[in-house]
Design a protein around this motif. Structure first.
Motif, PDB file in Angstrom:
ATOM      1  N   ARG A   3      33.832  25.618  31.831  1.00 32.19           N
ATOM      2  CA  ARG A   3      33.718  27.049  32.115  1.00 32.19           C
ATOM      3  C   ARG A   3      34.792  27.901  31.446  1.00 32.19           C
ATOM      4  NH1 ARG A   3      32.007  25.007  37.440  1.00 32.19           N
ATOM      5  NH2 ARG A   3      29.785  25.332  37.521  1.00 32.19           N
ATOM      6  N   TRP A   6      33.644  29.039  28.018  1.00 31.00           N
ATOM      7  CA  TRP A   6      32.409  29.804  27.853  1.00 31.00           C
ATOM      8  C   TRP A   6      32.647  31.083  27.068  1.00 31.00           C
ATOM      9  CZ3 TRP A   6      29.682  29.709  33.307  1.00 31.00           C
ATOM     10  CH2 TRP A   6      29.160  28.427  33.536  1.00 31.00           C
ATOM     11  N   ILE A  16      20.996  35.008  27.663  1.00 32.01           N
ATOM     12  CA  ILE A  16      21.648  34.008  28.502  1.00 32.01           C
ATOM     13  C   ILE A  16      20.545  33.147  29.095  1.00 32.01           C
ATOM     14  CG2 ILE A  16      23.018  33.611  30.586  1.00 32.01           C
ATOM     15  CD1 ILE A  16      24.103  36.526  30.124  1.00 32.01           C
ATOM     16  N   TYR A  18      20.217  30.460  31.974  1.00 28.48           N
ATOM     17  CA  TYR A  18      20.942  29.914  33.118  1.00 28.48           C
ATOM     18  C   TYR A  18      20.034  28.912  33.825  1.00 28.48           C
ATOM     19  CZ  TYR A  18      24.464  30.063  36.823  1.00 28.48           C
ATOM     20  OH  TYR A  18      25.464  29.741  37.705  1.00 28.48           O
ATOM     21  N   GLU A  34      28.818  32.182  40.216  1.00 30.29           N
ATOM     22  CA  GLU A  34      29.086  31.962  38.792  1.00 30.29           C
ATOM     23  C   GLU A  34      28.175  32.848  37.932  1.00 30.29           C
ATOM     24  OE1 GLU A  34      31.273  30.076  37.144  1.00 30.29           O
ATOM     25  OE2 GLU A  34      32.156  28.998  38.826  1.00 30.29           O
ATOM     26  N   PHE A  35      26.914  32.904  38.316  1.00 31.94           N
ATOM     27  CA  PHE A  35      25.932  33.682  37.570  1.00 31.94           C
ATOM     28  C   PHE A  35      26.303  35.161  37.537  1.00 31.94           C
ATOM     29  CE2 PHE A  35      21.800  35.997  37.749  1.00 31.94           C
ATOM     30  CZ  PHE A  35      21.385  35.740  36.453  1.00 31.94           C
ATOM     31  N   ILE A  38      29.258  35.881  35.324  1.00 32.66           N
ATOM     32  CA  ILE A  38      28.874  35.902  33.911  1.00 32.66           C
ATOM     33  C   ILE A  38      28.261  37.249  33.551  1.00 32.66           C
ATOM     34  CG2 ILE A  38      27.193  34.966  32.250  1.00 32.66           C
ATOM     35  CD1 ILE A  38      27.629  32.222  33.649  1.00 32.66           C
ATOM     36  N   VAL A  49      18.305  37.879  30.319  1.00 32.26           N
ATOM     37  CA  VAL A  49      18.614  36.688  31.109  1.00 32.26           C
ATOM     38  C   VAL A  49      17.341  35.901  31.412  1.00 32.26           C
ATOM     39  CG1 VAL A  49      19.620  35.842  33.252  1.00 32.26           C
ATOM     40  CG2 VAL A  49      20.593  37.847  32.153  1.00 32.26           C
ATOM     41  N   ILE A  51      16.255  32.548  33.510  1.00 24.49           N
ATOM     42  CA  ILE A  51      16.689  31.578  34.513  1.00 24.49           C
ATOM     43  C   ILE A  51      15.642  30.484  34.604  1.00 24.49           C
ATOM     44  CG2 ILE A  51      17.319  31.181  36.930  1.00 24.49           C
ATOM     45  CD1 ILE A  51      17.337  34.694  35.844  1.00 24.49           C
TER      46      ILE A  51
END
Length: 100
Positions: A3, A6, A16, A18, A34-35, A38, A49, A51
């Motif tokens: 991390r 990153w 991104i 994820y 964490e998400f 970011i 994004v 996911i």
């Protein structure tokens, strides 16, 4: 731990991806924190994004709606995002997400 590194990849990022372990409900709070951290990064402000709610092949895995709720995706107002149910081991949902 990767991390801290990153940030080396943030410049010029357009998207991104994820990946969330949908079967590990105990760690979803950590994944959410964490998400959202970011998403606050200045160099990632314009990134879309994607996911992946992964491990859908496992019993007890949360569906995409439950992962959406757990990650509080409804709070994302300033960028495009999408979530896809996936099973990396079976190859399901990966191409649909990348096509998005």
């Amino acid at each position: 731990m990767l991390r801290p590194y990153w940030r080396c990849y943030f410049p010029n990022t357009q998207a991104i991806i994820y990946v969330v372990d949908s079967s590990d409900t105990d760690r979803l709070v950590i994944a959410k924190d964490e998400f959202h951290a970011i998403l606050e990064e200045e160099e990632l402000k314009g990134a879309v994004v994607l996911i992946f709610a992964n491990k859908q092949d496992l019993p007890g895995a949360l569906d995409d709606a439950a992962v959406t709720e757990a990650l509080e995706l409804h709070k994302i107002k300033s960028r495009q995002w999408a979530i896809f149910k996936t099973s990396a081991i079976k190859g399901e949902g990966l191409f649909e997400g990348l096509d998005w």
